[in-house]
Motif scaffolding. Structure first.
Motif, PDB file in Angstrom:
ATOM      1  N   ASP A  48      34.975  41.696  26.828  1.00 43.42           N
ATOM      2  CA  ASP A  48      36.304  41.694  27.455  1.00 43.42           C
ATOM      3  C   ASP A  48      36.225  42.164  28.903  1.00 43.42           C
ATOM      4  O   ASP A  48      36.852  41.576  29.789  1.00 43.42           O
ATOM      5  CB  ASP A  48      37.266  42.579  26.665  1.00 43.42           C
ATOM      6  N   ARG A  49      35.445  43.240  29.137  1.00 43.58           N
ATOM      7  CA  ARG A  49      35.296  43.728  30.514  1.00 43.58           C
ATOM      8  C   ARG A  49      34.610  42.680  31.395  1.00 43.58           C
ATOM      9  O   ARG A  49      34.995  42.479  32.551  1.00 43.58           O
ATOM     10  CB  ARG A  49      34.505  45.034  30.528  1.00 43.58           C
ATOM     11  N   ASP A  55      37.060  36.857  35.829  1.00 40.09           N
ATOM     12  CA  ASP A  55      38.348  36.318  36.277  1.00 40.09           C
ATOM     13  C   ASP A  55      38.679  36.793  37.692  1.00 40.09           C
ATOM     14  O   ASP A  55      39.115  36.009  38.530  1.00 40.09           O
ATOM     15  CB  ASP A  55      39.461  36.727  35.310  1.00 40.09           C
ATOM     16  N   ARG A  56      38.468  38.092  37.950  1.00 37.61           N
ATOM     17  CA  ARG A  56      38.738  38.616  39.301  1.00 37.61           C
ATOM     18  C   ARG A  56      37.806  37.978  40.327  1.00 37.61           C
ATOM     19  O   ARG A  56      38.239  37.583  41.414  1.00 37.61           O
ATOM     20  CB  ARG A  56      38.579  40.135  39.311  1.00 37.61           C
ATOM     21  N   LEU A  57      36.530  37.867  39.984  1.00 37.33           N
ATOM     22  CA  LEU A  57      35.564  37.267  40.902  1.00 37.33           C
ATOM     23  C   LEU A  57      35.872  35.788  41.113  1.00 37.33           C
ATOM     24  O   LEU A  57      35.794  35.282  42.236  1.00 37.33           O
ATOM     25  CB  LEU A  57      34.144  37.433  40.349  1.00 37.33           C
ATOM     26  N   ALA A  61      36.636  33.966  44.610  1.00 36.18           N
ATOM     27  CA  ALA A  61      35.826  32.837  45.041  1.00 36.18           C
ATOM     28  C   ALA A  61      36.703  31.641  45.370  1.00 36.18           C
ATOM     29  O   ALA A  61      36.436  30.886  46.315  1.00 36.18           O
ATOM     30  CB  ALA A  61      34.822  32.463  43.963  1.00 36.18           C
ATOM     31  N   GLY A  62      37.792  31.466  44.612  1.00 32.66           N
ATOM     32  CA  GLY A  62      38.711  30.372  44.915  1.00 32.66           C
ATOM     33  C   GLY A  62      39.404  30.586  46.245  1.00 32.66           C
ATOM     34  O   GLY A  62      39.611  29.650  47.004  1.00 32.66           O
TER      35      GLY A  62
END
Length: 67
Positions: A48-49, A55-57, A61-62
């Motif tokens: 999960d971590r 998701d944050r990375l 990146a987007g």
């Protein structure tokens, strides 16, 4: 008649000899199952971590690729 008593006592002793390791194995399997459950919970939390970090990375990146 004493042969019958000897056979019964040897049978009872044999069952006792086999029963003691069976009980020890039973408790060892319970301990192993508890350790597997704890490891599963730890791996799930780590997954999960990792998913949250990815998701944050991925979001960052987007943002970088759009500029």
């Amino acid at each position: 008649m004493w042969w019958l008593i000897a056979y019964v006592s040897l049978s009872a002793a044999g069952l006792l000899v086999l029963g003691v390791p069976a009980v020890r194995v039973f408790f060892a399997v319970q301990d192993l199952a508890r350790q597997v459950a704890e490891s599963t919970r730890a791996l799930s939390a780590a997954g999960d971590r990792l998913q949250q970090a990815a998701d944050r990375l991925g979001g960052r990146a987007g943002d970088i690729s759009r500029n």
